[in-house]
Design a protein around this motif. Structure first.
Motif, mmCIF file in Angstrom:
data_model
loop_
_atom_site.group_PDB
_atom_site.id
_atom_site.type_symbol
_atom_site.label_atom_id
_atom_site.label_comp_id
_atom_site.label_asym_id
_atom_site.label_seq_id
_atom_site.Cartn_x
_atom_site.Cartn_y
_atom_site.Cartn_z
ATOM 1 N N LYS A 1 -3.784 0.853 -2.820
ATOM 2 C CA LYS A 1 -3.379 -0.558 -2.698
ATOM 3 C C LYS A 1 -2.793 -0.989 -4.041
ATOM 4 C CE LYS A 1 -6.699 -1.730 0.901
ATOM 5 N NZ LYS A 1 -5.709 -1.434 1.924
ATOM 6 N N VAL A 2 -1.473 -0.952 -4.110
ATOM 7 C CA VAL A 2 -0.805 -1.143 -5.408
ATOM 8 C C VAL A 2 -0.594 -2.620 -5.724
ATOM 9 C CG1 VAL A 2 1.317 -0.648 -6.674
ATOM 10 C CG2 VAL A 2 0.232 1.137 -5.329
ATOM 11 N N LEU A 3 -0.240 -3.437 -4.723
ATOM 12 C CA LEU A 3 -0.150 -4.889 -4.920
ATOM 13 C C LEU A 3 -1.102 -5.550 -3.911
ATOM 14 C CD1 LEU A 3 3.730 -5.344 -5.240
ATOM 15 C CD2 LEU A 3 2.071 -5.190 -7.102
ATOM 16 N N ASP B 1 0.862 -1.182 0.000
ATOM 17 C CA ASP B 1 0.000 0.000 0.000
ATOM 18 C C ASP B 1 0.900 1.234 0.000
ATOM 19 O OD1 ASP B 1 -1.870 -1.943 0.545
ATOM 20 O OD2 ASP B 1 -2.233 -1.329 2.622
ATOM 21 N N PHE B 2 0.597 2.188 -0.850
ATOM 22 C CA PHE B 2 1.203 3.515 -0.727
ATOM 23 C C PHE B 2 0.079 4.406 -0.197
ATOM 24 C CE2 PHE B 2 4.160 2.014 -4.145
ATOM 25 C CZ PHE B 2 5.349 2.218 -3.460
ATOM 26 N N GLY B 3 0.052 4.632 1.087
ATOM 27 C CA GLY B 3 -1.076 5.347 1.695
ATOM 28 C C GLY B 3 -2.349 4.558 1.456
ATOM 29 N N ASN C 1 -0.032 0.530 -17.724
ATOM 30 C CA ASN C 1 0.669 1.463 -16.834
ATOM 31 C C ASN C 1 -0.051 1.528 -15.503
ATOM 32 O OD1 ASN C 1 2.501 2.239 -18.811
ATOM 33 N ND2 ASN C 1 1.094 3.776 -19.628
ATOM 34 N N GLY C 2 0.737 1.539 -14.437
ATOM 35 C CA GLY C 2 0.141 1.697 -13.107
ATOM 36 C C GLY C 2 -0.379 0.401 -12.512
ATOM 37 N N SER C 3 -0.173 -0.728 -13.185
ATOM 38 C CA SER C 3 -0.722 -1.994 -12.655
ATOM 39 C C SER C 3 0.136 -2.579 -11.534
ATOM 40 C CB SER C 3 -0.922 -3.015 -13.777
ATOM 41 O OG SER C 3 0.261 -3.183 -14.504
ATOM 42 N N GLY C 4 1.341 -2.047 -11.323
ATOM 43 C CA GLY C 4 2.163 -2.480 -10.188
ATOM 44 C C GLY C 4 3.410 -3.268 -10.576
ATOM 45 N N LYS C 5 3.754 -3.283 -11.859
ATOM 46 C CA LYS C 5 4.904 -4.085 -12.329
ATOM 47 C C LYS C 5 6.212 -3.641 -11.674
ATOM 48 C CE LYS C 5 4.215 -2.943 -16.674
ATOM 49 N NZ LYS C 5 3.053 -2.038 -16.517
ATOM 50 N N THR C 6 6.485 -2.335 -11.757
ATOM 51 C CA THR C 6 7.746 -1.830 -11.198
ATOM 52 C C THR C 6 7.772 -2.006 -9.686
ATOM 53 O OG1 THR C 6 7.993 -0.302 -13.034
ATOM 54 C CG2 THR C 6 9.238 0.222 -11.044
ATOM 55 N N THR C 7 6.634 -1.794 -9.043
ATOM 56 C CA THR C 7 6.573 -1.977 -7.582
ATOM 57 C C THR C 7 6.886 -3.433 -7.228
ATOM 58 O OG1 THR C 7 4.923 -0.226 -7.480
ATOM 59 C CG2 THR C 7 5.118 -1.628 -5.535
ATOM 60 N N LEU C 8 6.347 -4.367 -7.984
ATOM 61 C CA LEU C 8 6.619 -5.791 -7.730
ATOM 62 C C LEU C 8 8.117 -6.085 -7.888
ATOM 63 C CD1 LEU C 8 5.710 -8.692 -7.211
ATOM 64 C CD2 LEU C 8 5.109 -8.888 -9.632
HETATM 65 P P1 ADP Z 1 3.717 0.004 -13.522
HETATM 66 O O1 ADP Z 1 5.169 -0.333 -13.405
HETATM 67 O O2 ADP Z 1 2.856 -1.204 -13.791
HETATM 68 O O3 ADP Z 1 3.443 1.111 -14.516
HETATM 69 P P2 ADP Z 1 4.043 1.068 -10.843
HETATM 70 O O4 ADP Z 1 4.406 -0.091 -9.998
HETATM 71 O O5 ADP Z 1 5.127 2.001 -11.290
HETATM 72 O O6 ADP Z 1 3.211 0.533 -12.103
HETATM 73 O O7 ADP Z 1 2.950 1.939 -10.089
HETATM 74 C C1 ADP Z 1 1.767 1.385 -9.551
HETATM 75 C C2 ADP Z 1 1.074 2.430 -8.700
HETATM 76 O O8 ADP Z 1 1.870 2.681 -7.534
HETATM 77 C C3 ADP Z 1 0.848 3.760 -9.356
HETATM 78 O O9 ADP Z 1 -0.429 4.212 -8.977
HETATM 79 C C4 ADP Z 1 1.927 4.646 -8.761
HETATM 80 O O10 ADP Z 1 1.533 5.971 -8.714
HETATM 81 C C5 ADP Z 1 2.081 4.066 -7.363
HETATM 82 N N1 ADP Z 1 3.427 4.273 -6.802
HETATM 83 C C6 ADP Z 1 4.571 3.691 -7.259
HETATM 84 N N2 ADP Z 1 5.618 4.070 -6.512
HETATM 85 C C7 ADP Z 1 5.136 4.913 -5.557
HETATM 86 C C8 ADP Z 1 5.732 5.625 -4.469
HETATM 87 N N3 ADP Z 1 7.031 5.546 -4.217
HETATM 88 N N4 ADP Z 1 4.922 6.377 -3.706
HETATM 89 C C9 ADP Z 1 3.585 6.448 -3.935
HETATM 90 N N5 ADP Z 1 2.968 5.788 -4.939
HETATM 91 C C10 ADP Z 1 3.719 5.027 -5.752
#
Ligand code: ADP
Length: 236
Positions: A15-17, A10-12, A36-43
């Motif tokens: 709920k990203v993952l 969760d970022f605040g 875009n925004g599905s959570g790939k980079t976060t994962l």
């Molecule tokens: P993808 O790689 O699939 O495009 P991301 O993982 O980059 O997706 O982002 C998924 C969501 O998490 C987005 O809504 C993004 O704004 C949010 N997010 C990513 N990193 C942060 C962070 N450091 N702080 C707050 N929100 C974030």
């Protein structure tokens, strides 16, 4: 092998993952795709230890990564956007990383020559084109002979010759039993390189399996069409 168990982030309030379960096998390229925004980079960043999950665990080769940073020595990472100290040259950046990284192996001659990087390595990083920055970033990801290679949109910004060389490099690494994770929006690239595919939508896995089984399941020959069908299904 990498095992992701019930990972949530969760970022605040965002709920990203949302409870990701995944095993990533050796000797294969696993593609993580999704809008875009599905959570790939976060994962990817949770696997790298750059983002701390809200819940869940990650194991690399059977060991939990939570507080053990040393497992990162096994990983080569190419981020979506390469950020290094701007005033240093490529050669200086590599010397810096070599001095930090606990690896005795480094070999980049073939890559430098194929990417035609030699002259570029002596210019300040800030003066380089986006594609050249990507190439130096690839060099850093591959040249330490890592067991695990994580590539976030690696060919974005590469010219066709460099991109084609880069893909050969990935296939060669796959032949050496490396564990490779790739994100890309280019479905033909994913189809060319990957055996396994994970389709992520709004922080949830909507499909995980072989590229072959997805194509068979959707009765398609092109991955792009099969993914479009998955998206339509998920939105209905
Ligand atoms: P993808 O790689 O699939 O495009 P991301 O993982 O980059 O997706 O982002 C998924 C969501 O998490 C987005 O809504 C993004 O704004 C949010 N997010 C990513 N990193 C942060 C962070 N450091 N702080 C707050 N929100 C974030």
């Amino acid at each position: 092998m990498i095992t992701v168990k019930n990972i949530a982030k969760d970022f605040g309030k965002n709920k990203v993952l949302k409870g990701i379960n995944l095993t990533i096998d050796e000797g294969k390229v696993t593609a993580i795709v999704g809008p875009n925004g599905s959570g790939k980079t976060t994962l990817i960043k949770t696997i790298l230890g750059l983002v701390r999950p809200t819940a869940g665990t990650i194991e690399v080769d059977g060991a939990e990564v939570k507080d053990d940073y040393l497992y990162r020595n096994k990983i080569g990472y190419m981020p979506q956007i390469a950020r290094y100290p701007e005033n240093l040259t490529g050669s200086e950046i590599i010397s810096l990383i070599k001095s930090i990284r606990e690896s005795s192996f480094y070999s980049d001659e073939e890559m430098r020559a194929s990417f035609k990087l030699d002259r570029e390595m002596e210019k300040p990083f800030k003066n380089l084109s986006g594609g050249t920055k990507q190439k130096i970033s690839a060099l850093i990801a591959f040249a330490f002979n890592p067991k695990i290679i994580i590539l976030d949109e690696p060919t974005a910004g590469l010219d066709p010759i460099s991109s084609s060389y880069f893909k050969d490099l990935v296939l060669k690494q796959k032949g050496q039993k490396k564990t490779i994770i790739l994100t890309s929006h280019l479905m033909n690239e994913v189809q060319e390189l990957s055996e396994e595919i994970v389709f992520l939508l709004e922080g949830e896995i909507k499909f995980k399996g072989s590229v072959k089984s997805l194509l068979e399941d959707k009765k398609e020959t092109k991955l792009e069409r099969a993914i479009a069908e998955l998206m339509n299904q998920s939105n209905n």
